[in-house]
Design a protein around this motif. Structure first.
Motif, PDB file in Angstrom:
ATOM      1  N   ALA A 155      42.733  42.850  40.022  1.00 28.59           N
ATOM      2  CA  ALA A 155      43.450  43.431  41.164  1.00 28.59           C
ATOM      3  C   ALA A 155      43.317  42.532  42.390  1.00 28.59           C
ATOM      4  O   ALA A 155      44.281  42.333  43.141  1.00 28.59           O
ATOM      5  N   TYR A 215      39.552  49.971  46.188  1.00 25.34           N
ATOM      6  CA  TYR A 215      39.529  49.824  44.724  1.00 25.34           C
ATOM      7  C   TYR A 215      38.545  50.858  44.211  1.00 25.34           C
ATOM      8  O   TYR A 215      37.391  50.903  44.601  1.00 25.34           O
ATOM      9  N   ALA A 221      44.640  48.565  38.419  1.00 24.46           N
ATOM     10  CA  ALA A 221      44.373  47.169  38.089  1.00 24.46           C
ATOM     11  C   ALA A 221      45.035  46.780  36.780  1.00 24.46           C
ATOM     12  O   ALA A 221      45.234  45.598  36.506  1.00 24.46           O
ATOM     13  N   PRO A 232      49.128  45.109  37.529  1.00 25.77           N
ATOM     14  CA  PRO A 232      49.010  44.298  38.749  1.00 25.77           C
ATOM     15  C   PRO A 232      50.343  44.022  39.441  1.00 25.77           C
ATOM     16  O   PRO A 232      50.372  43.881  40.663  1.00 25.77           O
ATOM     17  N   LEU A 283      51.075  46.837  41.685  1.00 23.21           N
ATOM     18  CA  LEU A 283      50.206  46.686  42.856  1.00 23.21           C
ATOM     19  C   LEU A 283      50.768  45.630  43.805  1.00 23.21           C
ATOM     20  O   LEU A 283      50.825  45.838  45.023  1.00 23.21           O
ATOM     21  N   ILE A 313      43.490  51.864  44.486  1.00 19.18           N
ATOM     22  CA  ILE A 313      43.646  51.135  43.224  1.00 19.18           C
ATOM     23  C   ILE A 313      42.621  51.621  42.200  1.00 19.18           C
ATOM     24  O   ILE A 313      41.418  51.468  42.402  1.00 19.18           O
ATOM     25  N   THR A 326      40.432  51.181  39.188  1.00 20.03           N
ATOM     26  CA  THR A 326      39.900  49.902  38.732  1.00 20.03           C
ATOM     27  C   THR A 326      38.896  50.094  37.597  1.00 20.03           C
ATOM     28  O   THR A 326      37.762  50.514  37.850  1.00 20.03           O
TER      29      THR A 326
END
Lengths: 305, 107
Positions: A31, A129, A183, A186, A189, A207, A209
């Motif tokens: 990430a 995260y 993550a 990606p 993101l 996020i 993760t």
């Protein structure tokens, strides 16, 4: 929104260098690496104690090709506010200020500074995260550890309380942009970060993760486990703009397909959920199904209008 | 990623540094000197690429947490063994099964 980014159109310049101390298969590494490509070189990062400080470098090693300010646990958003003021005084408003904290630095210890900054509408992007625990200190429970997960301080019964819904807390501040990402996705993101940077005011991205040692799975399954969380409907990818929630990416496709993977597949892929009985998993499945029937209803209403 | 190069900031004798040599706030004046650190020794398994199977989708490069897949002419050409931690995500995610994990042989 502009066209979706693909692997081929992703910038090739690396802003996070290898040789860092992140664990093998770290979801945050993925990430962070793709996230920094989205942020670009004209960025200053503010980071509290977290796995990310370990990744960024233990003195005298630095893995990030950007200026990084490592601050105390509670003060990420406050330090970012100060940086914004300093940059304004020097007439460098083109430089982006980004707070990047773990779930402890966001949901638990850092929340009052973040809430204050969001209320003041400070112009920065804050990213959390969420590896669902205090991982680099040895897997302790945090506010965002999910119910049932075994951590080193909930060793016998797993965590009894629910996961704190931080994106909803941030959305309740009425800020312009709140999004969740994973993550394991990606590019989703990447596009969300690019979108957030085009807006003013406080922006928040959460996020999900995967953490191989903390969650208890083999490092090679980082992407698989992250993807399962989304495919089972356990973690949703969405954006909240002007108070309106809209599912994005893989979660949006799930509404069209209406085929969720059983949530047990996700829970059984990690040893931290080993104490959950089949009945408890059925309960979690029922919660997920209730949440998703709401999404299906909303999608049906939107189609009817 | 090019081979590790020494940065201008010499920290080889950092154990002998007194407070007068450390900057205020423990500032690290160079960025990206982690490249000089080898993490290849963490591996217990090593990725092996079969170039004839590679379709050039770049997923390995994209998902590699340590940017350790070397891409040449749009295909996976090799691994940065100084930094690859051997997590195996590249082998797991390769749709063409062009990467296999083999046991690392230590001398």
């Amino acid at each position: 929104m502009s066209a979706k980014t693909t692997i081929l159109t992703l910038p090739r310049e690396e802003l996070v260098y290898p040789g860092n101390r992140a664990c093998a298969g770290c979801g945050l590494s993925i990430a962070y690496r793709i996230g920094l490509k989205a942020l670009g070189p004209d960025t200053i990062l503010v980071v509290p104690p977290s796995c990310l400080t370990v990744l960024q470098g233990l003195f005298p090693v630095a893995s990030t090709k950007l200026p990084c300010l490592n601050v105390t646990f509670a003060s990420t958003a406050a330090a970012a506010t100060g940086l914004l003021g300093a940059l304004k005084m020097r007439g460098r408003q083109h430089t982006k200020v980004v707070g990047w904290a773990g779930d402890g630095g966001t949901a638990d210890i850092g929340i009052q500074a973040l809430s204050g900054a969001a209320e003041r509408e400070e112009d920065f992007l804050f990213m959390c995260y969420d590896n669902e625990g205090y991982m680099n200190t040895g897997v302790q429970r945090s506010g965002t550890t999910p119910q049932g997960a075994v951590t080193t301080n909930t060793p016998f019964k797993g965590k009894q309380q629910k996961k704190k819904d931080v994106p909803a807390i941030m959305a309740a501040h009425g800020i312009d942009y709140v999004a969740t990402a994973s993550a394991a996705y990606p590019l989703d993101l990447y596009d969300k970060i690019r979108k957030a940077l085009s807006l003013s005011g406080t922006k928040y991205i959460h996020i999900h993760t995967p953490c191989p040692p903390g969650w208890g799975f083999e490092p090679r399954y980082s992407i698989k486990v992250g993807r399962l969380a989304v495919e089972t409907g356990y973690f949703d990818l969405y954006e909240i703009e002007q108070g309106m929630l809209r599912l994005t990416g893989a979660s949006e496709k799930l509404v069209e397909k209406r085929e969720l993977v059983p949530v047990g597949d996700y829970l059984r892929s990690q040893s931290r959920f080993r104490l959950l009985s089949d009945e408890q998993i059925a309960e979690i499945q029922a919660q997920v199904d209730t949440k998703w029937s709401g999404y299906y209803r909303a999608a049906g209403q939107a189609a009817a209008e | 990623m090019s081979a590790a190069k020494k940065s201008d900031w010499d920290v080889s004798d950092i154990d002998t540094w007194g407070p007068e040599r450390h900057q205020l706030g423990a500032t690290i004046p160079v960025a990206g000197n982690s490249e000089e650190v080898e993490t290849g020794g963490w591996r217990s398994q090593v990725p092996v690429i079969s170039p004839e199977k590679c379709t050039g989708c770049l997923l390995c490069y994209f998902y590699c947490p340590d940017a350790s897949i070397i891409i040449e002419d749009g295909k996976a050409a090799g691994i940065d063994f100084e930094h690859c931690k051997g997590c195996g995500i590249c082998a797991r995610e390769c749709p063409a099964k062009a990467i296999a994990m083999k046991a690392e042989e230590k001398e």
